[in-house]
Design an enzyme around this catalytic site. Structure first.
Site, short mmCIF file in Angstrom:
data_model
loop_
_atom_site.label_atom_id
_atom_site.label_comp_id
_atom_site.label_asym_id
_atom_site.label_seq_id
_atom_site.Cartn_x
_atom_site.Cartn_y
_atom_site.Cartn_z
N GLU A 265 -18.97 -6.41 20.61
CA GLU A 265 -18.64 -6.35 22.03
C GLU A 265 -17.94 -7.60 22.56
O GLU A 265 -18.53 -8.39 23.33
CB GLU A 265 -19.91 -6.06 22.85
CG GLU A 265 -20.59 -4.78 22.43
CD GLU A 265 -21.72 -4.35 23.36
OE1 GLU A 265 -22.16 -5.17 24.18
OE2 GLU A 265 -22.15 -3.19 23.27
N GLU B 205 -22.95 2.17 19.11
CA GLU B 205 -24.16 2.07 19.94
C GLU B 205 -24.11 3.13 21.02
O GLU B 205 -23.08 3.33 21.65
CB GLU B 205 -24.28 0.71 20.66
CG GLU B 205 -24.68 -0.43 19.78
CD GLU B 205 -24.81 -1.75 20.53
OE1 GLU B 205 -25.09 -1.73 21.76
OE2 GLU B 205 -24.61 -2.79 19.90
C1 FCB Z 1 -25.26 -3.63 24.23
C2 FCB Z 1 -25.64 -4.70 23.25
C3 FCB Z 1 -27.02 -4.55 22.68
C4 FCB Z 1 -28.00 -4.08 23.73
C5 FCB Z 1 -27.47 -2.86 24.42
C6 FCB Z 1 -28.41 -2.28 25.45
O1 FCB Z 1 -24.28 -4.12 25.10
O2 FCB Z 1 -24.74 -4.73 22.17
O3 FCB Z 1 -27.39 -5.76 22.09
O4 FCB Z 1 -28.27 -5.11 24.60
O5 FCB Z 1 -26.26 -3.17 25.05
#
Ligand code: FCB
Length: 442
Positions: free
Chosen positions: A167, A351
């Site tokens: 990210e 994610e």
């Molecule tokens: C993302 C992150 C992860 C976690 C989730 C909820 O942005 O990569 O570490 O905090 O959000």
């Protein structure tokens, strides 16, 4: 109900994701201090000033955690290596214990039939490098390349995939412009530099891993759908700019070797001299792209300096993070990423998940809302795949309840409940639902 794996394209991979600082327990194994330890020790930054010193003690309990992954039928595990665990000062001396640990982890995954998907940086910058300016200092690209080489010389022969930085938007914007994450800056010049150096570090790490003969290298970007708060042209422009610095900046740099013009209007004057010469490095070819997706934001214009907009509270159902549930946004990003940036390259959802008000009652955690969230997003993935988007895998965030950064241990994203007093693990209803969906038996 969660769709069954047989309803996805042949070879589609299911995984769960975690990150080092959020689960390992940073006080174990000779790791060096990080800027998250410093940020958390500063009053007002983190809920109850909590840090990752113990976290889930995955450092000692990883075998139990991997057994649970295997039992659920996962194909792949996304984890990260901690820079300060491997190189406590960020440069120079290597902590052998740290490298040994990641070596054991990778073998532990392989022994359980889990493909190791490595990320080299998930936010815990060594404090010694923060002292030197951290992401504001151009030298970070070379420090990061050196660290990449140290880690991958040890485990690069066995990882299934590798991505340099989790990210980039959070590393740069969230942490240097909004000040919500370490190092907690609110400074446009620092932001512009971080927005550029994070890409440069990504590119140098990709080059380094290619040099080691590694393949299946990718980039993991988080994306947030930007919707105009109303029908006005001004709101549309505000949302488009938000989309620009959040979602398009890094993809455009990595896949086209250029920054979007609308964002450069604001950041251009603050960029480091000669940035243009770095674009070819940032655009080093990758083999896949990862999308982290959680929510959307409603954006309205606002007075004040660039970017002159603000977030507006939205009407949709929300998770415990206060994030609206908007699976359509995931479908949008899958289609746009393939169409405008990555073409035929595989896309992975690296994610996706939600924080819930999960309670352990008589040995069970009934997190029906999470099952519903996952089902809605998996349906969006299926529909994009049916439209021909080359999406090839989906990782849930997260395997375990863990250290949720500025929100400490308060927000629970796990498929597995963790009692932060006893560190006992209890699979939630969502874990069991996913296990059924992943079962290979008819
Ligand atoms: C993302 C992150 C992860 C976690 C989730 C909820 O942005 O990569 O570490 O905090 O959000």
């Amino acid at each position: 109900m969660l769709p069954h794996r047989s309803e996805f394209p042949e070879g589609f991979l299911f995984g769960a994701a975690t990150s080092s600082y959020q689960i390992e327990g940073h006080r174990f194994g000779g790791a060096g201090r990080t800027h998250w330890d410093d940020f958390a020790a500063t009053p007002g930054n983190v809920t109850r000033a909590e840090n990752g010193a113990t976290a889930c003690d995955h450092y000692h309990r990883w075998a139990e955690d991997f057994d649970l992954m295997q039992a659920a039928g996962f194909d792949v595990y996304r984890f990260s290596t901690s820079w300060a665990r491997v190189m406590p000062e960020g440069r120079g001396a290597v902590n052998a214990e740290g490298l040994d640990y990641y070596d054991r982890l990778v073998d532990g995954m392989l022994a359980r039939g889990l493909k190791p998907a490595a990320t080299l940086y998930h936010w815990e910058l060594p404090s010694a490098l923060a002292d030197l300016g951290g992401w504001r200092n151009r030298d970070i690209a070379n420090w990061f390349a050196d660290y990449t080489e140290v880690v991958m010389r040890r485990i690069g022969d066995r990882v299934w995939s590798a991505a340099p930085i989790n990210e980039p938007w959070c590393v740069a914007w969230l942490s240097h412009f909004l000040g919500h994450h370490a190092p907690g800056l609110r400074d446009i010049r620092a932001t512009a530099r971080a927005m550029h150096h994070v890409g440069l570090a990504h590119g140098r790490a990709i080059e380094t891993m290619r040099g080691l003969g590694m393949g299946n290298l990718g980039a993991v970007c988080n994306m947030e759908y930007a919707a105009p708060a109303d029908d006005s042209a001004a709101a549309a422009a505000a949302a488009s700019l938000y989309d620009g610095y959040y979602n398009r900046w890094f993809l455009s740099a990595m896949f086209k070797g250029e920054y979007p013009a609308d964002v450069l209007e604001g950041l251009g004057p603050h960029m480091p001299a000669g940035w243009q010469a770095d674009m070819a490095t940032i655009a080093a070819p990758v083999d896949w792209v990862g999308i982290n997706y959680y929510t959307r934001k409603l954006i309205a214009p606002a007075p004040g300096p660039w970017p002159a907009h603000r977030e507006v509270d939205g009407p949709l159902p929300k998770t415990e993070m206060g994030w609206e549930i908007y699976p359509e946004g995931l479908g949008f990003f899958l289609r746009r990423t393939a169409r405008d940036y990555s073409g035929d390259l595989p896309i992975y959802i690296t994610e996706n998940g939600m924080a819930g008000a999960d309670r352990l009652v008589a040995g069970r955690v009934e997190d029906a809302a999470r099952i519903d969230y996952l089902a809605q997003h998996l349906r969006a993935v299926q529909s994009a795949a049916a439209d021909g988007v080359p999406v090839q895998g989906y990782f849930t965030w997260s395997l375990l309840d863990n250290y949720e950064w500025a929100l400490g241990y308060e927000k629970r994203f796990g498929l597995i409940h963790v009692d932060f007093e006893t560190l006992q693990r209890t699979p939630k209803a969502s874990y069991h639902a996913l296990s059924r969906a992943l079962s290979r038996k008819a």
